[in-house]
Design a protein around this motif. Structure first.
Motif, PDB file in Angstrom:
ATOM      1  N   ASP A 199      -3.221  49.406  55.144  1.00 28.60           N
ATOM      2  CA  ASP A 199      -4.173  48.280  55.084  1.00 28.60           C
ATOM      3  C   ASP A 199      -3.512  46.988  54.633  1.00 28.60           C
ATOM      4  O   ASP A 199      -4.181  46.101  54.129  1.00 28.60           O
ATOM      5  N   THR A 202      -1.585  49.409  51.055  1.00 27.22           N
ATOM      6  CA  THR A 202      -1.645  50.836  50.755  1.00 27.22           C
ATOM      7  C   THR A 202      -1.443  51.637  52.040  1.00 27.22           C
ATOM      8  O   THR A 202      -1.971  51.268  53.083  1.00 27.22           O
ATOM      9  N   ALA A 309     -11.823  50.603  56.748  1.00 29.66           N
ATOM     10  CA  ALA A 309     -11.146  50.418  55.454  1.00 29.66           C
ATOM     11  C   ALA A 309      -9.716  49.925  55.674  1.00 29.66           C
ATOM     12  O   ALA A 309      -9.196  49.109  54.915  1.00 29.66           O
ATOM     13  N   THR A 314      -9.181  48.000  52.238  1.00 30.57           N
ATOM     14  CA  THR A 314      -9.855  48.736  51.154  1.00 30.57           C
ATOM     15  C   THR A 314      -9.565  50.230  51.203  1.00 30.57           C
ATOM     16  O   THR A 314     -10.410  51.045  50.830  1.00 30.57           O
ATOM     17  N   GLY A 316      -7.483  51.980  49.371  1.00 25.22           N
ATOM     18  CA  GLY A 316      -7.455  52.496  47.997  1.00 25.22           C
ATOM     19  C   GLY A 316      -6.957  53.923  47.947  1.00 25.22           C
ATOM     20  O   GLY A 316      -5.900  54.248  48.477  1.00 25.22           O
ATOM     21  N   ALA A 317      -7.746  54.799  47.336  1.00 19.30           N
ATOM     22  CA  ALA A 317      -7.327  56.189  47.163  1.00 19.30           C
ATOM     23  C   ALA A 317      -7.913  57.104  48.240  1.00 19.30           C
ATOM     24  O   ALA A 317      -8.017  58.308  48.064  1.00 19.30           O
ATOM     25  N   THR A 318      -8.293  56.524  49.390  1.00 23.50           N
ATOM     26  CA  THR A 318      -8.854  57.317  50.488  1.00 23.50           C
ATOM     27  C   THR A 318      -7.948  58.499  50.820  1.00 23.50           C
ATOM     28  O   THR A 318      -6.736  58.335  50.930  1.00 23.50           O
TER      29      THR A 318
END
Ligand code: AMP
Ligand code: GLY
Length: 421
Positions: A199, A202, A309, A314, A316-318
């Motif tokens: 993204d 990340t 995402a 966004t 993140g920790a997906t």
């Protein structure tokens, strides 16, 4: 939300199949799509090279998200045009798509970020390139710098073969893509396709896969876009995945960000797993085809939420969830492929094949005639996927479905998955 998917291959049919299942998708348009995607949404005729036309279509149809399947529109900056018009899109912008658009660009990035890859040199002068090949000796790999639809790489077993490839490229055999060449050390090991959603900052790894590039059984004959794939790839163990993330993916993401050209989209690393560890062969900036036809059937998480995402920054920790089952896909190609494929031949029995348990039939180069007849309309025509408790069962189901398809002018490899079975 209305979604526009760009592309027309087996990859896009698999993406459309996954997107259409999402509760986040109200209406799906596919440009131009194929007879398989027509059953999942509305195929639309838009000239994708005309960015203003794509933007107008999105405004008119209230498209809230665009998913770009193939590399050409990405390298051409379709995401830049959509973003400038305030339309959200999945895929890298033009600057980040250079990771696929230019092999020399990626090799320089590897040098800068200390990413393991084959030793290389780049040339615009054919005489200097030949001198280098003679000095290095064979085996050696000759690559056109630009996009060449999977045909720009020659793994030369002899110096003569490498010189012949250089002559072909210098003579314009691959158009402008061959005006600059990359010459590489030949890596030895097992190949794997590694995918990560990125993204900008990340990176989230997806399931691994293995492709079969050569046209013939036993990995013989010329390279193709891919004749079949399976997932997961046993060679990508959890430890190997962590090494690939640490040594290849994360340094790439950090370097692209530091340069002010962050990558957003799916980063597809073609890897060689060598005795020394993973080495990057090349980057692609989109899902693999036929790898997508095994990844999407295994994905449990809502694909639209994942792609959004990625685009929105966004992730993140997906952590996407996958079916335990393995998937294996067999590509059915038209006689003549990867040269000039024979088109217009009639394909029957797709419904019977798709009705078998644990199988999915994805369309690629097919066309529906006005009377409903399905005909071949490209090189890679269908991708037949089987799901099973292991790769052996997935393989058996895929070939049982292949055998239910009545298309005498088509062919497939009979050994997809051999390394894993
Ligand atoms: P590419 O288009 O760069 O993925 O290359 C196509 C295929 O050529 C790869 O999938 C490999 O099978 C082979 N190849 C490319 N580069 C190398 C290399 N440096 N060493 C060995 N094989 C390679
Ligand atoms: N199957 C390899 C690719 O999509 O480039």
């Amino acid at each position: 939300m209305n979604i526009l998917l760009i592309g027309s291959g087996g990859r896009e049919h698999a993406l459309a199949w996954a997107i259409a299942k999402s509760p986040r998708c109200s209406k799906l348009f596919i440009a131009p799509g194929n007879p398989g995607t027509a059953a999942l949404g509305e195929n639309v005729v838009i000239d994708v090279a005309d960015h203003a036309a794509v933007v107008s279509f999105c405004r008119l149809m209230q498209v809230g998200f665009v998913v770009v399947g193939p590399e050409a529109p990405l390298v051409d900056g379709i995401v830049d045009s959509l973003t400038a018009a305030g339309i959200r899109a999945f895929g890298p912008d033009r600057a980040a798509a250079r990771l696929e658009g230019s092999k020399a660009f990626t090799k320089e990035l590897c040098r800068e970020a200390n990413i393991p890859t084959a030793a290389f040199a780049t040339f615009t002068d054919p005489a200097a390139a030949k001198a280098y090949v003679r000095e290095q000796g064979a085996p050696i790999v000759v690559k056109a710098d630009g996009l060449a639809a999977g045909k720009g790489v020659v793994v030369a077993a002899t110096v003569e073969e490498a010189i012949e490839a250089l002559d072909m490229m210098a003579a314009g055999g691959l158009g402008a893509a061959g005006s600059e060449v990359v010459i590489e050390e030949c890596l030895v090991g097992e190949e794997a396709s590694f995918f990560a959603l990125v993204d900008g900052e990340t990176a989230v790894p997806l399931a691994s896969a293995q492709d079969h590039k050569r046209v013939g059984d036993g990995d013989t004959g010329p390279n193709t876009g891919g004749m079949g794939a399976y997932s997961p790839a046993p060679v990508v163990t959890p430890e190997m995945e962590e090494r690939v993330m640490a040594e290849i993916i994360r340094p790439t993401v950090a370097t692209m960000k530091a340069r002010g050209t962050p990558f957003r989209g799916v980063l597809f690393a073609g890897l060689m797993i060598t005795a020394k560890g993973p080495q990057l062969i090349e980057y692609n900036v989109r899902f693999g085809d036929p790898e997508c036809e095994v990844l999407m059937p295994r994905l449990l998480t809502d694909v639209v939420a994942l792609l959004e995402a990625t685009a929105d920054g966004t992730l993140g920790a997906t952590a996407p969830a996958w079916r335990e089952e393995a998937a294996l896909t067999v590509v059915l190609a038209a006689e003549g492929y990867p040269g000039k494929p024979r088109t217009g031949t009639v394909i029957k029995g797709i419904e019977d094949a798709a009705a078998k348990s644990g199988t999915l039939v994805f369309h690629a180069g097919t066309k529906r005639l006005p009377d409903g007849t399905l005909v071949a309309n490209g090189g890679r025509v269908l991708a037949v996927t089987g799901l099973g408790t292991g790769i052996a069962q997935a393989q058996q189901r895929a070939y049982a479905a292949v055998d239910a398809i009545d298309w005498p002018e088509g062919f497939c490899r009979r050994d997809i998955g051999w390394r894993a079975v």
